[in-house]
Design an enzyme around this catalytic site. Structure first.
Site, PDB file in Angstrom:
ATOM      1  N   GLU A 171       0.826  -1.214   0.000  1.00 18.26           N
ATOM      2  CA  GLU A 171       0.000   0.000   0.000  1.00 18.26           C
ATOM      3  C   GLU A 171       0.856   1.258   0.000  1.00 18.26           C
ATOM      4  O   GLU A 171       0.550   2.231  -0.695  1.00 18.26           O
ATOM      5  CB  GLU A 171      -0.961  -0.012   1.190  1.00 18.26           C
ATOM      6  CG  GLU A 171      -2.079  -1.035   1.038  1.00 18.26           C
ATOM      7  CD  GLU A 171      -3.028  -1.058   2.220  1.00 18.26           C
ATOM      8  OE1 GLU A 171      -2.853  -0.235   3.148  1.00 18.26           O
ATOM      9  OE2 GLU A 171      -3.954  -1.893   2.229  1.00 18.26           O
ATOM     10  N   HIS A 204     -10.139   1.747   0.199  1.00 21.93           N
ATOM     11  CA  HIS A 204     -10.548   0.898   1.322  1.00 21.93           C
ATOM     12  C   HIS A 204     -12.057   0.687   1.374  1.00 21.93           C
ATOM     13  O   HIS A 204     -12.545  -0.052   2.239  1.00 21.93           O
ATOM     14  CB  HIS A 204     -10.046   1.495   2.640  1.00 21.93           C
ATOM     15  CG  HIS A 204      -8.605   1.194   2.916  1.00 21.93           C
ATOM     16  ND1 HIS A 204      -7.585   1.806   2.227  1.00 21.93           N
ATOM     17  CD2 HIS A 204      -8.008   0.324   3.770  1.00 21.93           C
ATOM     18  CE1 HIS A 204      -6.425   1.342   2.670  1.00 21.93           C
ATOM     19  NE2 HIS A 204      -6.652   0.447   3.597  1.00 21.93           N
TER      20      HIS A 204
END
Length: 323
Positions: A171, A204
């Site tokens: 990420e 997310h």
């Protein structure tokens, strides 16, 4: 996005030599191209999680292993997005592509110590609470941390490996190391540090799919969870973007991300109901105060080698990148 300008910012002769006079001119259409490539990266990362057909929940070891494969492939290819963006935009940089992405040796040791220490200071309250409630003594904790069997168990646990290693590394590589070099030339460091986390926060939202598929909550509960997660990840993303811009290193954000995944969101309700809540709450407050005091000294670019490579792309000198 308009490039940020700090017309009142005065550079010393040494800073002018390092950063130039802010005469970088963004090629026409650069911002649209940058946003497009960031969207492609974000969609590729999230999309890689769902190329596998499965009725199993996300925490099942089989699902985790499959997602490891696809995410690591996308993350490994992510530098090609930055290279393609640079070639299409005609942006020429003195630092190498890897240096722009925070992969370099200069200032490496401070980059793995100071940002993590700063984050631990912010979590002083939760750490104090954890220490009070832990049945182990300090020496017991040291012995466990030095035990190879303990780490063998950790690395054989797919959830631990995902939360502490793979997710932080991939990420931060995709959403910070690759996106910030593309956003800084058109938006400037400050604006980029707040724009980049939006891609991270939206990415997310895919957790909502899992909640809906397995009906793990009510619709309103899922919506509130999604809003909270977006807000939390966006704020956290802004913090790690700040660290990346100030230090010019990828490893600092990765370690901070791993630590925050381990700690989770501070348990404020538990702190309020703790038998020694006055000490716990005082440590929460002290942690926030110390964090504010140490934020800029601990991330001073002079610790990590001036100038930080990504900041050389800024269209205007920014105080965010200066020592």
């Amino acid at each position: 996005m308009a490039p940020e300008e700090d017309l009142s910012l005065k550079l010393s002769p040494q800073q002018e030599q390092l950063y130039g006079h802010g005469d970088f001119v963004a090629p026409e259409g650069l911002c649209w191209l940058s946003v497009l490539f960031c969207l492609l990266l974000a969609c590729s990362y999230v999309g890689s999680l769902y190329i596998w057909r499965s009725d199993l929940p996300r925490d099942h070891p089989v699902v985790i292993k499959r997602r490891f494969t696809s995410v690591l492939v996308v993350s490994g290819l992510s530098p090609l997005f930055v290279w393609a963006w640079r070639e299409l935009a005609g942006v020429r940089t003195a630092p190498s592509l890897l240096a722009l992405m925070g992969i370099r040796f200069e200032g490496f040791i401070p980059a793995i110590i100071f940002p993590l220490l700063l984050t631990m200071v912010l979590f002083l309250g939760p750490l104090t609470q954890l220490a009070m409630d832990c049945p182990w003594s300090f020496m017991d904790g040291i012995r466990v941390a030095c035990d190879p069997w303990f780490w063998s168990l950790c690395f054989s646990d797919m959830r631990w490996l995902r939360n502490q290693v793979v997710a932080p590394l991939t990420e931060e590589l995709v959403f910070r190391a690759c996106m910030l070099p593309m956003l800084v030339p058109c938006a400037g460091p400050l604006t980029a540090s707040f724009t980049c986390p939006l891609f991270f926060g939206v990415a997310h939202f895919h957790h909502v799919i899992e909640l809906l598929r397995f009906r793990q909550s009510t619709l309103s509960g899922i919506f509130l969870s999604a809003v909270f997660q977006f807000s939390y990840t966006a704020v956290f993303g802004a913090y790690t973007a700040f660290i990346f811009l100030r230090t010019g290193h990828l490893m600092g954000p990765v370690l901070c991300h791993s630590f925050c995944n381990y700690m989770g969101f501070p348990a404020i309700n538990a702190a309020l109901e703790h038998p020694q809540r006055h000490i716990v709450l005082a440590s929460y407050l002290l942690g926030v105060v110390l964090f504010v005091l140490f934020l800029f000294p601990f991330t001073d670019p002079s610790h990590y080698g001036l100038p930080t490579p990504v900041c050389t792309l800024a269209p205007q000198p920014s105080s965010l990148c200066l020592s």
